[in-house]
Design an enzyme around this catalytic site. Structure first.
Site, short mmCIF file in Angstrom:
data_model
loop_
_atom_site.label_atom_id
_atom_site.label_comp_id
_atom_site.label_asym_id
_atom_site.label_seq_id
_atom_site.Cartn_x
_atom_site.Cartn_y
_atom_site.Cartn_z
N GLU A 96 1.47 -8.28 22.28
CA GLU A 96 2.17 -9.50 21.87
C GLU A 96 3.65 -9.49 22.25
O GLU A 96 4.28 -8.44 22.33
CB GLU A 96 2.03 -9.69 20.36
CG GLU A 96 0.57 -9.90 19.96
CD GLU A 96 0.37 -10.20 18.49
OE1 GLU A 96 -0.38 -11.15 18.20
OE2 GLU A 96 0.93 -9.52 17.62
N CYS A 109 11.44 -10.69 21.94
CA CYS A 109 11.07 -9.39 21.37
C CYS A 109 9.90 -8.84 22.18
O CYS A 109 8.82 -9.41 22.20
CB CYS A 109 10.70 -9.61 19.91
SG CYS A 109 10.27 -8.09 19.07
N CYS A 116 0.56 2.06 18.58
CA CYS A 116 1.71 2.94 18.36
C CYS A 116 1.22 4.26 17.80
O CYS A 116 0.18 4.31 17.14
CB CYS A 116 2.68 2.27 17.37
SG CYS A 116 4.31 3.04 17.30
N CYS A 120 4.40 4.33 10.94
CA CYS A 120 5.34 3.99 9.88
C CYS A 120 4.58 3.20 8.82
O CYS A 120 3.83 2.28 9.13
CB CYS A 120 6.51 3.18 10.45
SG CYS A 120 7.42 4.12 11.70
N CYS A 123 4.63 -0.74 8.58
CA CYS A 123 4.54 -1.48 9.84
C CYS A 123 3.09 -1.75 10.21
O CYS A 123 2.27 -0.83 10.26
CB CYS A 123 5.24 -0.70 10.95
SG CYS A 123 5.15 -1.52 12.55
N CYS A 365 9.13 -9.23 12.25
CA CYS A 365 9.26 -7.79 12.47
C CYS A 365 8.12 -7.04 11.81
O CYS A 365 7.85 -7.22 10.63
CB CYS A 365 10.52 -7.23 11.83
SG CYS A 365 12.01 -8.00 12.35
N1 SAH Z 1 9.23 1.72 17.40
C1 SAH Z 1 10.51 1.09 17.53
C2 SAH Z 1 10.40 -0.36 17.94
C3 SAH Z 1 9.84 -1.28 16.88
S1 SAH Z 1 11.12 -2.30 16.36
C4 SAH Z 1 11.27 1.26 16.24
O1 SAH Z 1 10.69 1.73 15.28
O2 SAH Z 1 12.46 0.97 16.18
C5 SAH Z 1 10.46 -3.12 15.01
C6 SAH Z 1 11.39 -3.08 13.82
O3 SAH Z 1 10.76 -3.75 12.70
C7 SAH Z 1 11.64 -1.66 13.37
O4 SAH Z 1 12.91 -1.54 12.83
C8 SAH Z 1 10.60 -1.53 12.30
O5 SAH Z 1 10.87 -0.44 11.47
C9 SAH Z 1 10.69 -2.86 11.62
N2 SAH Z 1 9.50 -3.18 10.82
C10 SAH Z 1 8.26 -2.67 10.96
N3 SAH Z 1 7.43 -3.21 10.05
C11 SAH Z 1 8.15 -4.08 9.33
C12 SAH Z 1 7.84 -4.97 8.27
N4 SAH Z 1 6.61 -5.07 7.79
N5 SAH Z 1 8.84 -5.74 7.77
C13 SAH Z 1 10.08 -5.68 8.29
N6 SAH Z 1 10.42 -4.87 9.30
C14 SAH Z 1 9.48 -4.07 9.82
#
Ligand code: SAH
Length: 398
Positions: A96, A109, A116, A120, A123, A365
């Site tokens: 996406e 984005c 991945c 996390c 996420c 995000c």
């Molecule tokens: N792997 C990289 C790129 C992903 S960026 C990284 O971790 O930085 C995506 C961003 O959104 C990251 O800061 C991630 O931690 C954040 N994110 C992931 N899940 C989220 C959620 N459910 N709500 C808000 N932010 C989230």
């Protein structure tokens, strides 16, 4: 034989491909520059409009190559104007890309991987196993598809201006970014860009090329969960802006939220930020901090955050948690987010709260996820011997 797409090739590889297809070696540098201009300035999707190339040259090119981008499976538009594209590549592998329009700017984005490895906890992408790294063509292709969909090429179909020597001579007369819809690229889609370093580096070199897609490196941000050994290389070799998914100020909490912390704890991560090549007050590092109710959002943690990043030219981006089906967390209360932001702000750091965008289409995000699954070795062998259809491979019921 399948034709090769020229998208995503570095300038020297493009020249080599032209020579291999039978174009005279002497003319190859010029032809490559002309093509580059058609493809990355004008967004040409085939060779037909390239009228500054002789007909027989166009025919040779069309015989050997395509300018294919990934295929658009669906486009969704949120009630706030955010757009999400589900793209398909190769054997039905899907990922996406999201466009976020704001007054005076537009951010794309971009994904770096399908799925991945990081897991996390908050996420959605983290619940999808890594399928594979995206190629440079697939990463650059996301920007090209968005420009196609938003009619964001300066003059698609028009005759290009004369191209001068050098891919990066910095001349960008008709390529003026100020009237573009996509002004910024963030590597914040699916995947961990620093676990796909070579392809991300190759793709961003094309995105930043002044005679091509021409986004300035300052307007490209690479976000990492903290692959510490690759951070200085990213600064030296990619040179984009850096964002760090921090999300916690203590190792015991970060170990749970961002498990890569067990490998590269906070101290090492912060040290890599302090020494990030090019970091300065004019080029600050963004620390992303997701606001999780009762988990990482206490006011002492806000004060600890300020202590932790002392000495790093930084801004803090507070991200209200975006929910997804089955997520184990809730978003902090708005009042708490404001108080948290105020503490960080009083300490002298810009601390914008990121407005959730595109939640209704699962485009915010951390909400991205596709249904692609990794092809099992047995399935691959079956496919290679022609026993099953490729479309079956990457689909899994919800
Ligand atoms: N792997 C990289 C790129 C992903 S960026 C990284 O971790 O930085 C995506 C961003 O959104 C990251 O800061 C991630 O931690 C954040 N994110 C992931 N899940 C989220 C959620 N459910 N709500 C808000 N932010 C989230």
């Amino acid at each position: 034989m399948d034709k090769t797409s020229l998208i995503g090739l570095a300038p020297d590889a493009l020249q080599a491909a032209l020579i291999a297809a039978g174009l005279p070696e002497k003319a190859a540098p010029m032809r490559a520059r002309q093509l580059w201009n058609w493809v990355y300035v004008h967004g040409a999707r085939d060779f037909v409009p390239m009228t500054n190339l002789a007909k027989d040259v166009r025919a040779t090119l069309a015989d050997s190559f395509t300018l294919a981008r990934p295929q658009v499976v669906t486009e969704q538009i949120s009630n706030d104007g955010t757009r999400k594209w589900l793209l398909r590549t190769g054997l039905g592998i899907e990922f996406e890309t999201v466009f976020i329009p704001e007054p005076g700017r537009g951010t794309l984005c971009v994904s770096s991987q399908v799925g991945c490895t990081l897991n996390c906890r908050f996420c959605h992408t983290g619940t999808q196993k890594l399928v594979r790294n995206l190629t440079p063509a697939e990463i650059v292709g996301q920007l090209m598809i968005a420009r196609d969909a938003l009619s964001d090429w300066p003059s698609t179909g028009a005759r290009p201006e004369k191209v001068e020597a050098g891919f990066s001579s910095g001349r960008a007369t008709i390529n003026n970014p100020s009237n573009r819809r996509i002004t910024n690229v963030v590597m914040m889609g699916m995947g961990e860009p620093l676990y796909n370093f070579d392809n991300v580096k190759a793709a961003l070199a094309i995105v930043a090329d002044g005679d091509g897609l021409a986004l300035s490196k300052r307007r490209i941000t690479l976000s990492t969960a903290g692959v510490v050994p690759m951070i200085s290389r990213a600064g030296a070799e990619i040179g984009s802006s850096l964002a760090i998914s921090l999300h916690a100020v203590r190792d015991d909490i970060r170990d749970v939220l961002v498990p890569i912390n067990r490998k590269y704890p906070l101290k090492e991560l912060l040290e890599a930020c302090r020494t990030y090549p090019g970091v300065s007050n004019a080029r600050r590092i963004t620390f992303e901090y997701v606001m999780l109710k009762g988990v990482n959002d206490s006011l002492p943690e806000a004060r600890e955050l300020v202590r932790l990043i002392r000495g790093v030219p930084a801004k803090i981006n507070l991200i209200p948690f975006n929910p997804w089906p089955g997520a184990p967390y809730e978003c902090s209360d708005w009042e708490r987010i404001e108080k948290f932001a105020e503490i960080v702000n009083r300490a002298g750091y810009a601390s914008p709260v990121r407005t959730p965008r595109g939640r209704d289409i699962m485009a915010a995000c951390g909400q991205l996820k596709s249904e692609s699954v990794k092809e099992r070795a047995s399935a691959r062998i079956a496919r290679e011997t022609g026993e099953i259809q490729s479309g079956q491979l990457a689909r899994m019921p919800h």
